[in-house]
Write a protein that holds these residues in place. Structure first.
Motif, mmCIF file in Angstrom:
data_model
loop_
_atom_site.group_PDB
_atom_site.id
_atom_site.type_symbol
_atom_site.label_atom_id
_atom_site.label_comp_id
_atom_site.label_asym_id
_atom_site.label_seq_id
_atom_site.Cartn_x
_atom_site.Cartn_y
_atom_site.Cartn_z
ATOM 1 N N HIS A 91 48.135 47.493 25.031
ATOM 2 C CA HIS A 91 47.250 48.655 24.938
ATOM 3 C C HIS A 91 47.595 49.691 26.015
ATOM 4 C CE1 HIS A 91 44.587 47.661 21.703
ATOM 5 N NE2 HIS A 91 44.185 46.515 22.243
ATOM 6 N N LYS A 92 47.865 49.201 27.221
ATOM 7 C CA LYS A 92 48.209 50.132 28.315
ATOM 8 C C LYS A 92 49.544 50.803 28.042
ATOM 9 C CE LYS A 92 46.321 50.965 31.521
ATOM 10 N NZ LYS A 92 45.456 52.122 31.895
ATOM 11 N N MET A 93 50.492 50.087 27.500
ATOM 12 C CA MET A 93 51.795 50.678 27.180
ATOM 13 C C MET A 93 51.632 51.812 26.171
ATOM 14 S SD MET A 93 54.274 47.298 26.916
ATOM 15 C CE MET A 93 55.814 48.194 26.672
ATOM 16 N N THR A 94 50.877 51.564 25.109
ATOM 17 C CA THR A 94 50.715 52.599 24.093
ATOM 18 C C THR A 94 49.846 53.745 24.606
ATOM 19 O OG1 THR A 94 48.884 51.350 23.075
ATOM 20 C CG2 THR A 94 51.094 51.039 22.170
ATOM 21 N N GLU A 95 48.878 53.431 25.446
ATOM 22 C CA GLU A 95 48.042 54.486 26.034
ATOM 23 C C GLU A 95 48.876 55.427 26.888
ATOM 24 O OE1 GLU A 95 45.148 54.623 29.842
ATOM 25 O OE2 GLU A 95 44.592 53.125 28.340
ATOM 26 N N ARG A 96 49.721 54.850 27.736
ATOM 27 C CA ARG A 96 50.568 55.670 28.603
ATOM 28 C C ARG A 96 51.633 56.413 27.798
ATOM 29 N NH1 ARG A 96 48.958 57.269 33.266
ATOM 30 N NH2 ARG A 96 51.080 57.264 34.113
ATOM 31 N N TRP A 97 52.105 55.781 26.731
ATOM 32 C CA TRP A 97 53.077 56.421 25.853
ATOM 33 C C TRP A 97 52.455 57.632 25.171
ATOM 34 C CZ3 TRP A 97 56.421 52.968 22.085
ATOM 35 C CH2 TRP A 97 57.540 53.706 21.663
ATOM 36 N N CYS A 98 51.214 57.489 24.747
ATOM 37 C CA CYS A 98 50.492 58.634 24.167
ATOM 38 C C CYS A 98 50.355 59.755 25.184
ATOM 39 C CB CYS A 98 49.110 58.199 23.690
ATOM 40 S SG CYS A 98 49.082 57.233 22.167
ATOM 41 N N GLU A 99 50.076 59.391 26.418
ATOM 42 C CA GLU A 99 49.917 60.400 27.464
ATOM 43 C C GLU A 99 51.244 61.088 27.753
ATOM 44 O OE1 GLU A 99 47.705 62.685 30.172
ATOM 45 O OE2 GLU A 99 47.211 61.464 28.421
ATOM 46 N N TRP A 100 52.322 60.328 27.717
ATOM 47 C CA TRP A 100 53.661 60.917 27.869
ATOM 48 C C TRP A 100 53.894 61.964 26.781
ATOM 49 C CZ3 TRP A 100 57.925 60.548 31.147
ATOM 50 C CH2 TRP A 100 59.147 61.019 30.639
ATOM 51 N N SER A 101 53.502 61.647 25.560
ATOM 52 C CA SER A 101 53.664 62.583 24.450
ATOM 53 C C SER A 101 52.838 63.841 24.667
ATOM 54 C CB SER A 101 53.260 61.913 23.133
ATOM 55 O OG SER A 101 54.132 60.861 22.803
ATOM 56 N N ARG A 102 51.643 63.677 25.252
ATOM 57 C CA ARG A 102 50.814 64.856 25.532
ATOM 58 C C ARG A 102 51.509 65.775 26.531
ATOM 59 N NH1 ARG A 102 47.776 66.946 29.251
ATOM 60 N NH2 ARG A 102 48.057 65.175 30.674
ATOM 61 N N ILE A 103 52.041 65.196 27.578
ATOM 62 C CA ILE A 103 52.691 65.973 28.625
ATOM 63 C C ILE A 103 53.951 66.650 28.098
ATOM 64 C CG2 ILE A 103 53.877 65.800 30.857
ATOM 65 C CD1 ILE A 103 51.953 63.470 31.508
ATOM 66 N N HIS A 104 54.610 65.994 27.144
ATOM 67 C CA HIS A 104 55.902 66.488 26.648
ATOM 68 C C HIS A 104 55.803 67.053 25.231
ATOM 69 C CE1 HIS A 104 56.947 63.780 29.967
ATOM 70 N NE2 HIS A 104 58.000 64.560 30.128
ATOM 71 N N PHE A 179 50.071 69.865 14.134
ATOM 72 C CA PHE A 179 48.648 69.877 13.816
ATOM 73 C C PHE A 179 47.730 69.790 15.034
ATOM 74 C CE2 PHE A 179 50.880 67.820 10.217
ATOM 75 C CZ PHE A 179 50.640 68.796 9.256
ATOM 76 N N GLY A 180 48.316 69.695 16.216
ATOM 77 C CA GLY A 180 47.506 69.611 17.430
ATOM 78 C C GLY A 180 47.502 68.198 17.992
ATOM 79 N N TYR A 181 47.586 68.104 19.304
ATOM 80 C CA TYR A 181 47.730 66.812 19.952
ATOM 81 C C TYR A 181 46.500 65.918 19.790
ATOM 82 C CZ TYR A 181 48.056 63.231 23.521
ATOM 83 O OH TYR A 181 48.050 62.026 24.168
ATOM 84 N N GLU A 182 45.299 66.446 20.009
ATOM 85 C CA GLU A 182 44.100 65.614 20.012
ATOM 86 C C GLU A 182 43.892 64.915 18.672
ATOM 87 O OE1 GLU A 182 42.577 64.760 22.624
ATOM 88 O OE2 GLU A 182 43.644 66.158 23.925
ATOM 89 N N GLU A 183 44.048 65.648 17.584
ATOM 90 C CA GLU A 183 43.892 65.038 16.265
ATOM 91 C C GLU A 183 44.982 63.996 16.026
ATOM 92 O OE1 GLU A 183 42.593 64.261 12.311
ATOM 93 O OE2 GLU A 183 41.628 65.093 14.105
ATOM 94 N N ALA A 184 46.204 64.327 16.421
ATOM 95 C CA ALA A 184 47.311 63.386 16.230
ATOM 96 C C ALA A 184 47.099 62.115 17.048
ATOM 97 C CB ALA A 184 48.633 64.051 16.616
ATOM 98 N N ARG A 185 46.612 62.254 18.263
ATOM 99 C CA ARG A 185 46.391 61.062 19.085
ATOM 100 C C ARG A 185 45.257 60.215 18.514
ATOM 101 N NH1 ARG A 185 46.299 60.263 25.637
ATOM 102 N NH2 ARG A 185 45.668 58.073 25.588
ATOM 103 N N HIS A 186 44.201 60.871 18.056
ATOM 104 C CA HIS A 186 43.089 60.137 17.460
ATOM 105 C C HIS A 186 43.583 59.294 16.292
ATOM 106 C CE1 HIS A 186 39.171 59.150 15.905
ATOM 107 N NE2 HIS A 186 39.421 59.774 14.764
ATOM 108 N N ARG A 187 44.379 59.885 15.413
ATOM 109 C CA ARG A 187 44.902 59.159 14.254
ATOM 110 C C ARG A 187 45.843 58.040 14.685
ATOM 111 N NH1 ARG A 187 41.262 59.961 10.569
ATOM 112 N NH2 ARG A 187 40.720 62.182 10.417
#
Length: 208
Positions: A91-104, A179-187
């Motif tokens: 879970h932490k790996m995917t959470e941090r990976w999602c955050e990496w995607s947000r930053i980049h 389509f925007g980061y927040e919606e993409a991350r939620h999905r």
């Protein structure tokens, strides 16, 4: 001795400056968009100054890939290793990976390199392939630990699950820009939850 140390320190600082400028350029233009001239201009240096640290465009590209790969592991893997084995770590790996995607969102050098060099041959493609394969290995290792602690079923195919996780993260990166980061991350998070649930074992240890 002191003068030598000072010179070495300046050389390292200059090298890091060049890589930082190359990184920002590559996020916008991709690795192929890099040139010694554009990097030198961005860093406020001469071409010969950049050549003194990186003897060719290819050497600069390889050094940049190595630098960004290390940064990715420090950002995603290192925090995950502080979590308990199994699902908490995944879970932490995917959470941090999602955050990496947000930053980049504006451009990930590692993903763009995989796209740029997937159909080519040469040292850069080999480096990209090795980085991507190493990261898949990290995912598989975390998945196998989740199997060992009975969070996932014993018949879980670690290679398949690693592929599915990676596919979802690629989907996040793709949709975030459109389509925007927040919606993409939620999905993506919903999809990851469903994915992990499909592999869970029925033992008490799986309730984490």
């Amino acid at each position: 001795m002191k003068a030598t140390a000072t010179t070495t320190g300046k050389g390292t600082a200059t090298r890091e400056l060049i890589l930082a400028r190359a990184y920002e350029l590559a996020r916008q233009e991709g690795l192929e968009g890099l040139s010694i001239g554009t990097v030198a201009l961005s860093a406020g240096m001469s071409k010969s100054g950049v050549f003194a640290h990186f003897g060719s465009k290819e050497q600069l590209q390889l050094a940049l890939l190595e630098s960004v790969g290390t940064r990715f592991l420090e950002f995603v893997k290192a925090p995950a290793l502080r979590e308990p084995r199994g699902l908490p770590r995944l879970h932490k790996m995917t959470e941090r990976w999602c955050e990496w995607s947000r930053i980049h969102q504006s451009g990930c050098v590692l993903l763009s390199a995989a796209t740029e060099y997937d159909g080519r041959y040469g040292s850069i493609r080999e480096h990209v392939l090795r980085q991507q394969a190493d990261w898949r290995d990290e995912l598989r290792r975390a998945i196998r630990l989740a199997i060992d602690v009975a969070h996932f079923r014993t018949d879980t195919d670690a290679t398949q699950l690693a592929f599915e996780i990676y596919s979802l993260m690629l989907g996040l990166h793709h949709d975030a820009g459109l389509f925007g980061y927040e919606e993409a991350r939620h999905r993506t998070e919903l999809a990851l939850d469903r994915l992990f649930a499909s592999y869970r074992s029925n033992t008490p240890e799986a309730t984490v």
